[in-house]
Design an enzyme around this catalytic site. Structure first.
Site, mmCIF file in Angstrom:
data_model
loop_
_atom_site.group_PDB
_atom_site.id
_atom_site.type_symbol
_atom_site.label_atom_id
_atom_site.label_comp_id
_atom_site.label_asym_id
_atom_site.label_seq_id
_atom_site.Cartn_x
_atom_site.Cartn_y
_atom_site.Cartn_z
ATOM 1 N NE ARG A 1 2.782 68.596 31.375
ATOM 2 C CZ ARG A 1 3.677 69.578 31.635
ATOM 3 N NH1 ARG A 1 3.558 70.754 31.044
ATOM 4 N NH2 ARG A 1 4.669 69.366 32.486
ATOM 5 C CG ASP B 1 6.295 78.925 36.342
ATOM 6 O OD1 ASP B 1 7.530 78.839 36.358
ATOM 7 O OD2 ASP B 1 5.564 78.100 35.754
HETATM 8 C C1 S3P Z 1 6.663 73.594 33.747
HETATM 9 C C2 S3P Z 1 7.390 73.263 34.861
HETATM 10 C C3 S3P Z 1 8.155 74.251 35.640
HETATM 11 C C4 S3P Z 1 7.753 75.679 35.318
HETATM 12 C C5 S3P Z 1 7.603 75.900 33.855
HETATM 13 C C6 S3P Z 1 6.556 74.978 33.267
HETATM 14 C C7 S3P Z 1 5.956 72.527 33.017
HETATM 15 O O1 S3P Z 1 9.525 74.096 35.336
HETATM 16 O O2 S3P Z 1 8.683 76.585 35.845
HETATM 17 O O3 S3P Z 1 7.209 77.239 33.592
HETATM 18 O O4 S3P Z 1 5.070 72.832 32.215
HETATM 19 O O5 S3P Z 1 6.278 71.352 33.241
HETATM 20 P P1 S3P Z 1 10.408 73.015 36.142
HETATM 21 O O6 S3P Z 1 9.667 71.777 36.094
HETATM 22 O O7 S3P Z 1 11.716 72.884 35.438
HETATM 23 O O8 S3P Z 1 10.550 73.609 37.520
#
Ligand code: S3P
Length: 432
Positions: free
Chosen positions: A27, A315
């Protein structure tokens, strides 16, 4: 192909800082690139995933300097990105691809997004659907997977969108498209998910309103450059939290870890299992809560994992399954079907690997049932999934004999230097 040969260990100890948060690193590049002015980013994760995002913005004409201590991004403003001369390669990163779908649908030029073999099988319809509702035009493979072709120059209109899955990636995709849309974009979450996008947008001067389960943002706002200090990644710290919990006479302090309430499911779950975890030096850095986490060994017990904690620990499940294998009793996880569409099918791959090590682990449609018991040595395969590889390295600490983990190159996507740092803390990993 890299293999980890991991021997058991007596204890782990020490004071370490794991690399920067992966979600926040992605981000930081995205938002600073479209801001006006120069942003300095410290603590950036120099892992393959976030470096793919960095490269993508360089490919779109953003001047990004990498110094040993920070990343300096010379933002080009909301309309300043230029058409890349090649497809943007997202590597292994679902976050990079899904967030860029939102941002790129608001540009005036066409782009193509590609990824590696794993990313090219992951579901993208979840981001294509809302963008199409906003008026965006995206083509994918017939089954809704990458490569994706995003058509630019199409006006976007704001939508009110109820997320069908609790996903921060989909939420962030819609919000990034919403920056370019006419009107107020509203996203409704079925359950709280990580809110780094909302926090960082505010840091760049945008007005984003979060109420109970709704996030609203007016399109057409511009971003002003800001400096960002990225905390250590709690998802990387999690491996050491479990390591110190399961090995006797262990104690680790994990320095400067992001403890955003939408990310601390790992702490809540381990505490429910009986872990001894203390947060010290709690502070706020650049809009994100940070703390040092002290973990001491403690006997763990099996639990039924509360469903509301699933998105908050999404995660960390591979290593939570390892904790469950060393706990007394049964651990039951439900409501976690999302784990089947991560970098690998984390339910099946972990169940198979744990079975290879003599642990009774039964995969279910949306979770797993694990009986704690002795963990033998053996051979497992990470299926190219970084978190599976590191989770089994943690399992080796308390195993009867060595565990050989195949296919570990992808550890570099989120945790460059893992084996060295882990060995420094008392792991016995030989990289071959
Ligand atoms: C993330 C959101 C999660 C996570 C990924 C990173 C992010 O995925 O599993 O490793 O940075 O927005 P989801 O939002 O699809 O669950």
């Amino acid at each position: 192909m890299t293999t980890f040969v991991c021997n058991p260990s007596e204890s782990v100890y020490g004071y370490i800082r794991v690399p920067g948060d992966k979600s926040i690193s992605h981000r930081s590049i995205i938002l600073s690139s479209i801001a006006h002015g120069t942003s300095e980013i410290s603590g950036f994760l120099e892992g393959e995933d976030s470096l793919h995002t960095l490269q993508a913005f360089q490919d779109m004409g953003v001047n990004i300097e990498q110094t040993p201590s920070e990343i300096i991004v010379h933002g080009v403003g909301m309309q300043g990105l230029s058409k890349p001369t090649r497809a943007l390669d997202m590597g292994n990163s679902g976050t990079a691809m899904r967030l860029l779908v939102g941002l790129l649908s608001g540009q005036v030029f066409d782009t193509q997004l590609i990824g590696d073999a794993s990313l090219s099988t992951r579901p993208m319809k979840r981001v294509i659907d809302p963008i199409q509702l906003m008026g965006g035009e995206i083509n994918s493979e017939a089954d809704g997977t990458a490569p994706l072709w995003i058509h630019g120059g199409v006006p976007l209109k704001a939508i009110h969108y109820e997320l069908p899955v609790a996903s921060a990636q989909v939420k962030s995709c819609v919000l990034l498209a919403g920056l370019y849309a006419d009107g107020i974009t509203e996203v409704i979450e079925p359950a709280p998910t990580r809110d780094h996008t909302e926090r960082m947008l505010r840091g760049f001067g945008c007005e984003v309103i979060s109420t109970q389960n709704k996030i609203s943002m007016r399109g057409g706002q511009s971003l002003e450059a800001t400096n960002i200090e990225i905390p250590a990644d709690i998802s990387s710290a999690a491996f050491f939290m479990v390591a110190a919990s399961i090995l006797p006479q262990s104690e680790m302090t994990l320095n400067h870890v992001g403890v955003n309430p939408t990310r601390i499911g790992i702490i809540d779950i381990l505490e429910l299992m009986g872990a001894d975890i203390t947060l010290i030096n709690e502070r706020e850095v650049g809009g994100e809560p940070v703390a040092d986490i002290v973990v001491k060994s403690a006997p763990l017990k099996g639990i039924e994992i509360p469903k509301h904690l699933v998105p908050l620990a999404i995660d960390e499940f591979p290593v939570i399954f390892v904790a469950a294998s060393f706990a007394q009793g049964t651990t039951i996880l439900t409501g976690a079907e999302e784990l089947r569409v991560k970098e690998s099918d984390r339910i099946q791959v972990m169940a198979d690997g744990l079975n290879n090590l003599g642990v009774h682990a039964q995969a279910t449609a949306d979770g797993i049932v694990i009986q704690g018991g002795p963990v033998s040595g053996g051979e497992v395969d990470s299926h190219g999934d970084h978190r599976i590889a590191m989770a089994f390295a943690v399992a080796s600490l308390g195993a009867k004999t060595a565990i050989t983990i195949n296919d570990c190159d992808n550890v570099n996507t989120s945790f460059p230097g893992f084996a060295d740092l882990a060995n420094h803390a008392g792991f016995q990993i030989e990289v071959t």
